[in-house]
Design a protein around this motif. Sequence first.
Motif, PDB file in Angstrom:
ATOM      1  N   ARG A  44       0.850  -1.205   0.000  1.00  0.00           N
ATOM      2  CA  ARG A  44       0.000   0.000   0.000  1.00  0.00           C
ATOM      3  C   ARG A  44       0.885   1.254   0.000  1.00  0.00           C
ATOM      4  NH1 ARG A  44      -3.231  -2.021   3.553  1.00  0.00           N
ATOM      5  NH2 ARG A  44      -2.159  -1.132   5.341  1.00  0.00           N
ATOM      6  N   THR A  45       0.758   2.053  -1.034  1.00  0.00           N
ATOM      7  CA  THR A  45       1.547   3.278  -1.159  1.00  0.00           C
ATOM      8  C   THR A  45       0.784   4.282  -2.002  1.00  0.00           C
ATOM      9  OG1 THR A  45       3.650   4.211  -1.908  1.00  0.00           O
ATOM     10  CG2 THR A  45       2.812   2.338  -3.154  1.00  0.00           C
ATOM     11  N   GLU A  46       1.034   5.569  -1.741  1.00  0.00           N
ATOM     12  CA  GLU A  46       0.362   6.625  -2.510  1.00  0.00           C
ATOM     13  C   GLU A  46       1.329   7.322  -3.463  1.00  0.00           C
ATOM     14  OE1 GLU A  46      -1.059   8.983   0.717  1.00  0.00           O
ATOM     15  OE2 GLU A  46      -2.814   7.707   1.087  1.00  0.00           O
ATOM     16  N   ARG A  47       2.550   6.822  -3.515  1.00  0.00           N
ATOM     17  CA  ARG A  47       3.550   7.440  -4.372  1.00  0.00           C
ATOM     18  C   ARG A  47       4.129   6.397  -5.314  1.00  0.00           C
ATOM     19  NH1 ARG A  47       7.436  10.437  -0.136  1.00  0.00           N
ATOM     20  NH2 ARG A  47       8.677  10.713  -2.025  1.00  0.00           N
ATOM     21  N   PRO A  48       4.673   6.820  -6.464  1.00  0.00           N
ATOM     22  CA  PRO A  48       5.284   5.855  -7.381  1.00  0.00           C
ATOM     23  C   PRO A  48       6.439   5.118  -6.709  1.00  0.00           C
ATOM     24  CG  PRO A  48       5.049   8.021  -8.428  1.00  0.00           C
ATOM     25  CD  PRO A  48       4.728   8.208  -6.981  1.00  0.00           C
ATOM     26  N   VAL A  49       6.608   3.868  -7.077  1.00  0.00           N
ATOM     27  CA  VAL A  49       7.718   3.071  -6.551  1.00  0.00           C
ATOM     28  C   VAL A  49       9.005   3.564  -7.213  1.00  0.00           C
ATOM     29  CG1 VAL A  49       8.691   0.755  -6.336  1.00  0.00           C
ATOM     30  CG2 VAL A  49       6.211   1.090  -6.230  1.00  0.00           C
ATOM     31  N   HIS A  50      10.009   3.838  -6.384  1.00  0.00           N
ATOM     32  CA  HIS A  50      11.314   4.252  -6.918  1.00  0.00           C
ATOM     33  C   HIS A  50      12.189   3.014  -7.055  1.00  0.00           C
ATOM     34  CE1 HIS A  50      14.998   6.452  -7.661  1.00  0.00           C
ATOM     35  NE2 HIS A  50      15.570   5.753  -6.694  1.00  0.00           N
ATOM     36  N   SER A  51      12.617   2.721  -8.274  1.00  0.00           N
ATOM     37  CA  SER A  51      13.406   1.513  -8.505  1.00  0.00           C
ATOM     38  C   SER A  51      14.798   1.882  -8.973  1.00  0.00           C
ATOM     39  CB  SER A  51      12.710   0.637  -9.549  1.00  0.00           C
ATOM     40  OG  SER A  51      13.114  -0.693  -9.412  1.00  0.00           O
ATOM     41  N   GLY A  52      15.816   1.501  -8.179  1.00  0.00           N
ATOM     42  CA  GLY A  52      17.206   1.723  -8.564  1.00  0.00           C
ATOM     43  C   GLY A  52      17.777   0.505  -9.252  1.00  0.00           C
ATOM     44  N   LYS A  53      19.097   0.468  -9.376  1.00  0.00           N
ATOM     45  CA  LYS A  53      19.730  -0.649 -10.080  1.00  0.00           C
ATOM     46  C   LYS A  53      19.509  -1.976  -9.348  1.00  0.00           C
ATOM     47  CE  LYS A  53      23.887   1.329 -10.737  1.00  0.00           C
ATOM     48  NZ  LYS A  53      23.756   2.802 -10.725  1.00  0.00           N
ATOM     49  N   VAL A  54      19.446  -1.904  -8.001  1.00  0.00           N
ATOM     50  CA  VAL A  54      19.319  -3.145  -7.231  1.00  0.00           C
ATOM     51  C   VAL A  54      18.090  -3.119  -6.305  1.00  0.00           C
ATOM     52  CG1 VAL A  54      20.450  -4.590  -5.483  1.00  0.00           C
ATOM     53  CG2 VAL A  54      21.792  -3.618  -7.344  1.00  0.00           C
ATOM     54  N   ARG A  55      17.794  -1.963  -5.692  1.00  0.00           N
ATOM     55  CA  ARG A  55      16.699  -1.883  -4.710  1.00  0.00           C
ATOM     56  C   ARG A  55      15.513  -1.096  -5.244  1.00  0.00           C
ATOM     57  NH1 ARG A  55      21.268  -2.006  -1.396  1.00  0.00           N
ATOM     58  NH2 ARG A  55      21.086  -3.486   0.328  1.00  0.00           N
ATOM     59  N   SER A  56      14.313  -1.425  -4.722  1.00  0.00           N
ATOM     60  CA  SER A  56      13.105  -0.636  -4.981  1.00  0.00           C
ATOM     61  C   SER A  56      12.576  -0.114  -3.658  1.00  0.00           C
ATOM     62  CB  SER A  56      12.035  -1.477  -5.684  1.00  0.00           C
ATOM     63  OG  SER A  56      12.390  -1.703  -7.032  1.00  0.00           O
ATOM     64  N   VAL A  57      12.061   1.120  -3.681  1.00  0.00           N
ATOM     65  CA  VAL A  57      11.607   1.790  -2.469  1.00  0.00           C
ATOM     66  C   VAL A  57      10.114   2.101  -2.592  1.00  0.00           C
ATOM     67  CG1 VAL A  57      11.889   3.794  -0.964  1.00  0.00           C
ATOM     68  CG2 VAL A  57      13.881   2.812  -2.133  1.00  0.00           C
ATOM     69  N   TYR A  58       9.346   1.643  -1.596  1.00  0.00           N
ATOM     70  CA  TYR A  58       7.903   1.877  -1.524  1.00  0.00           C
ATOM     71  C   TYR A  58       7.642   2.812  -0.336  1.00  0.00           C
ATOM     72  CZ  TYR A  58       7.590  -2.500  -4.275  1.00  0.00           C
ATOM     73  OH  TYR A  58       7.713  -3.481  -5.218  1.00  0.00           O
TER      74      TYR A  58
END
Length: 367
Positions: free
Chosen positions: A17-31
């Motif tokens: 559950r998130t209200e912002r776009p998922v930030h996806s880097g080269k290795v990790r994704s941030v929710y």
Amino acid sequence: MSLADKVLAVNNDLPIRTERPVHSGKVRSVYWLTEADSRRLIQQKGYDVAPDAPLAIMVISDRISAFDCIWHGEGGLKGVPGKGAALNAISNHWFQLFKDNGLADSHILDIPHPFVWIVQKAKPVMIEAICRQYITGSMWRSYSKGERSFCGIQLPDGLTKDQKLDDVLITPSTKGVLKGIPNVAEVDDVNISRQDIETNFSAFNFSQASDIAQYERLLKEGFGVISEALAANDQVFVDTKFEFGYVHDASGQEKLIYMDEVGTPDSSRIWDGEQYRQGNIVEKSKEGFRQWLLNNFPDPDILLNKDRMDEREALARDNALPSEVLMSISQTYVGIAEKIIGQPLDISENPKAEIIDVLRNEYQLID
């Protein structure tokens, strides 16, 4: 279940559950969690942060990046088995050791699963600092061409490749494109000196000038803690990248913390100690994979020249690497992780299903 199925290659499609776009880097994704979920978890779990602090779920993957590209293998292998679990386990171990030694906290508040961190939002210091104990890699390439000044530090003549330096050197560079700083080019990852940082400390997001000395202490003492622990396993800690940021604790006190990852095969060079004493370099880090790429493509300049990024991306996209190369990387990562943590690595059979299960049932973050 095939080997490819056990690899977590795509980590930005979890139903968190998130209200912002998922930030996806080269290795990790941030929710980034909703404000309501952040407040609830802070209260329920007793995290030492401000009651309204934004929290995020950070999910690692098994993807392998090198030279700013993501690489893949034959047979649909989109990553390196065990790599994500190894990176997280190593960082967890060092961050805890820093805390135990009274250095500083990290951005990690909780570890629901071997692939997952719950982190607090930090104000990042806009510097990537490399600590170096040996002259190798890009520093050696520049030194061998006659360069002697590195980030304002003068090196003597007569050094040899892979030699141990008298002191741990801090060679910082910019994190992202910083504008309006005298003598600092407006491009990502440009080398800077301590003088640049002192004169423009607020432009690098330091809260006060006196924090620069604390940042240097945390760099050198953190490097020392890892170096000593690795030496006990006859491993040589060559160099590593550190990143820092600011957060507020529950009482509203601002503090400088370690963030990103630290002391991992992705962010560091680690050599086998016995082999080094015999005059050989055996990499226990991603450097071995970088060297394999340089040796196995006919034009290594594509991998080293930033002006040829289009060609480099095509190289990574169009070449499925031999599966034994990715499995060799897996052995390196899992092997060094198990040496560091002192026990077998917990490698998931089906990481995505496990992550969804724990975040739904124990954290109520998935509907």
